[in-house]
Write an enzyme that holds these catalytic residues in place. Structure first.
Site: not given
Length: 313
Positions: A7, A9, A11-12, A188, A196, A261
């Site tokens: 993944g 994206g 963060m990845g 978190k 979010n 995100s």
């Protein structure tokens, strides 16, 4: 260490770039072909705290990764929650009996899916406070500092967990071993469950949400619901501590100007969100434990309504 970023994206890409920069052997795996092609043709381009850098990291579509000769020591999961099953199927042939899998997904309960593909003793759960923004295919904006907490699920795997911590810290990712990762994950989740969805519905960044005179009241109610569900599972959170952490994110000098995100997925990229795995899971667990969760329920329904209005499938 040979690392698969499953993944790639926002963060990845951050983790892949920082681990590659620290001389780990990194492979990026994702389902967005334009993103993959751009990385392979031009390198992964990053605005890294104001400095423009480029790292040449091999990237593959998850539909093709099974053909690649790469035996992973560590897999870091950064897919969207609803894509986790298909990603694990795609990379399964690259896993061996000692491959460690670190889950850093938003949301709660992903280990139930992971253990269908990975031996229980090789699963590690983590929580990260790093942020990142995807500015287009092959381009990310990385700013601010962050941290990672992680823990082994199976007893007796503390040394393996600390080996992962060491590898991450070689890349300046500020990792540390946690003896109570579920508490960290729920903390978190409180942040994600408040910030979010609200930023996505209100179409604002985190600082703008915090500047609203109504934000504290709404966030307090959402956090109460998360804490009640956590308590039903013998996971105990300090509400004042959680609220302090959320309010610290409002600061424009840190991450306040960041768009979460979920906002990036729905507003910027017209993609389905992970709301069912953040606020939605609190609603489902509320029904299981007979705990009322009206704020999480309403926010989940609002996000799904916005997905429909924007024609996202």
């Amino acid at each position: 260490m040979k690392v698969i970023i499953a993944g790639a994206g926002a963060m990845g890409s951050r983790f892949g770039l920082m681990l590659h920069h620290a001389n780990h052997e990194v492979v990026l795996v994702d389902g967005w072909q334009e993103h993959i092609d751009t990385i392979n043709n031009n390198g992964l381009q990053a605005n890294f705290n104001g400095e423009k850098i480029v790292e040449n990291i091999p990237a593959y579509n998850q539909s093709e990764i099974a053909k690649v000769d790469f035996s992973a020591d560590l897999v870091i999961l950064f897919t969207k929650a609803m894509q986790l099953d298909s990603m694990l199927q795609s990379i399964n042939s690259l896993l061996h009996e000692d491959t460690k899998v670190l889950c850093l997904l938003n949301g709660i309960g992903h280990e139930d899916m992971i253990k269908k593909y990975v031996p229980y003793q090789n699963i590690f759960l983590g929580n990260t406070m790093w942020t990142s923004g995807l500015q287009g295919p092959g381009k990310v904006k990385l700013f601010g500092d962050g941290s990672i907490d992680l823990q082994n699920l199976a007893q007796g795997q503390e040394q393996a967990a600390n080996t992962i911590v060491e590898a991450l810290n070689q890349a300046d990712l500020n990792a540390k071993y946690s003896s109570n990762i579920l508490s960290s994950i729920y903390k978190k989740a409180c942040v994600n469950g408040s910030v979010n969805g609200l930023c996505t519905i209100l179409e604002c960044n985190i600082a703008s949400l915090g500047a609203s005179s109504y934000a504290n009241t709404i966030i307090s109610q959402i956090v109460d619901e998360f804490i009640a569900i956590a308590s039903a599972q013998n996971i105990f959170l300090d509400k004042d501590e959680v609220l302090t952490q959320i309010k610290s994110s409002f600061d424009p000098e840190t991450i306040g100007l960041h768009y979460p995100s979920m906002y990036q997925d729905l507003i910027d990229n017209k993609r389905l969100t992970e709301i069912d795995y953040i606020n939605g899971v609190i609603v489902r667990k509320g029904k299981q434990y007979q705990i009322s969760t009206p704020y999480c329920n309403f926010l989940t329904e609002l996000i799904h309504s916005k997905e429909e209005i924007l024609g996202v499938r």
